[in-house]
Design an enzyme around this catalytic site. Structure first.
Site, short mmCIF file in Angstrom:
data_model
loop_
_atom_site.label_atom_id
_atom_site.label_comp_id
_atom_site.label_asym_id
_atom_site.label_seq_id
_atom_site.Cartn_x
_atom_site.Cartn_y
_atom_site.Cartn_z
N LEU A 130 0.81 -1.07 0.08
CA LEU A 130 -0.01 0.07 -0.01
C LEU A 130 0.71 1.14 0.11
O LEU A 130 1.97 1.34 0.61
CB LEU A 130 -1.09 0.10 1.17
CG LEU A 130 -2.04 -1.06 1.39
CD1 LEU A 130 -2.81 -0.62 2.73
CD2 LEU A 130 -2.89 -0.94 0.20
N ASP A 131 0.46 2.26 -0.54
CA ASP A 131 1.40 3.61 -0.58
C ASP A 131 1.49 3.97 0.90
O ASP A 131 0.51 3.87 1.70
CB ASP A 131 0.40 4.54 -1.37
CG ASP A 131 0.26 4.26 -2.84
OD1 ASP A 131 1.19 3.67 -3.43
OD2 ASP A 131 -0.32 5.14 -3.59
N ARG A 132 2.46 5.01 1.19
CA ARG A 132 2.65 5.14 2.62
C ARG A 132 1.47 6.08 2.84
O ARG A 132 1.25 6.13 4.22
CB ARG A 132 3.86 6.04 2.34
CG ARG A 132 4.34 6.66 3.85
CD ARG A 132 5.60 7.57 3.70
NE ARG A 132 5.45 8.79 2.98
CZ ARG A 132 5.14 9.97 3.58
NH1 ARG A 132 4.84 9.90 4.88
NH2 ARG A 132 5.06 10.82 2.74
#
Length: 284
Positions: A130-132
């Site tokens: 998942l993106d940060r």
């Protein structure tokens, strides 16, 4: 199966793997990264575990391994609740602002390193990312032996992922809609972008009312949901990249991206059981 690194996980962090330009290893590491002292201390090793010394010369494309020196990072002040755990997998509810795994300036303050330390699972590895800035359901494998089977679920599109997003603006297309486009992201550039060509990204978007949307990606391109929402006039609230790049201080946690990986469903490749994990988080 990938080769096991010659150095074990230490304090939650695996060794760095460096591809060489070729020549004297000590001179190259000193010139590129100022790491000559690591070579002299015997802290840089070959893939078979043999330490490199000041005279070691290797061809271009060879690899060496060593532990990175950690620098001070801004602590991400949020917990990582465990939704499920067994001998094969760990499923967590990742908070906003925490990267999935080490990259760039985010090393110790990543879900992977923090969970390895907290759960004492040195072989823990993400099955996907998942993106940060995105929160929600994130799956890790607990043992090296099963890692590939779970990673293939995501690589081959055998999972069903559902996201919730809060967005502003007005849609430029009738909803619900399926968006298909070609999304490219170049290393070193903050934004991904759409370009003409064969589509490699697909997202089904539904409006739920009061600025809330349900997003069902059929593919997993970097920043896909953020790009697709912005492209139809619905930038996600709190997005510092789309449509415009906004500078945000590393210790500013006040305005999280309103994007949540709300649900993850798949058939377990080991047990054959239908798995269904739901985030306990909501959007502001």
């Amino acid at each position: 199966m990938s080769r096991r690194p010659p150095l074990p996980v230490r304090d939650g962090l695996g060794p760095a793997r460096l591809r060489l330009w070729g020549g004297n290893v000590h001179d190259e590491l000193q010139r590129r990264f100022g790491l000559g002292a690591k070579v002299l201390a015997g802290e840089v090793v070959l893939p078979d575990g043999t330490p490199v010394d000041a005279t070691t010369t290797l061809p271009a494309g060879a690899h060496v391994y060593f532990y990175r020196d950690l620098v001070d990072e801004v602590e991400v002040p949020f917990d990582i609740p465990v939704l499920y755990r067994d001998d094969d997998i760990v499923v967590v509810d990742k908070p906003h602002f925490l990267a999935t795994m080490p990259r760039g300036g985010h090393v110790a303050q990543t879900a992977l390193v923090r969970l390895r330390r907290a759960l004492e699972l040195p072989e823990l590895s993400p099955a996907h990312r998942l993106d940060r800035l995105t929160a929600g359901v994130l799956l890790f494998t607990a043992r090296r032996e099963v890692r590939g089977r779970y990673q293939r679920l995501f690589a081959e599109g055998q999972t069903r992922k559902t996201y919730l997003a809060r967005a502003g603006g007005a849609a430029t297309v009738p909803l619900p809609a399926t968006l298909r486009s070609r999304i490219i992201k170049h290393r070193g550039q903050l934004q991904a972008f759409e370009e003409p060509g064969e589509p490699n990204a697909e997202t089904y978007i539904e409006e739920l009312g009061q600025g809330l949307y349900r997003l069902s990606p059929r593919t997993g391109r970097t920043h896909q949901l953020r790009v697709h929402m912005a492209s139809i006039g619905l930038p996600i609230v709190g997005d510092s990249l789309y449509p415009n790049v906004i500078d945000v201080a590393p210790d500013d946690f006040e305005n999280p991206l309103q994007l949540l990986a709300q649900r993850l469903e798949f058939t377990d490749p080991i047990t054959g059981e239908v798995r269904d994990f739901v985030s306990s988080r909501g959007l502001g």
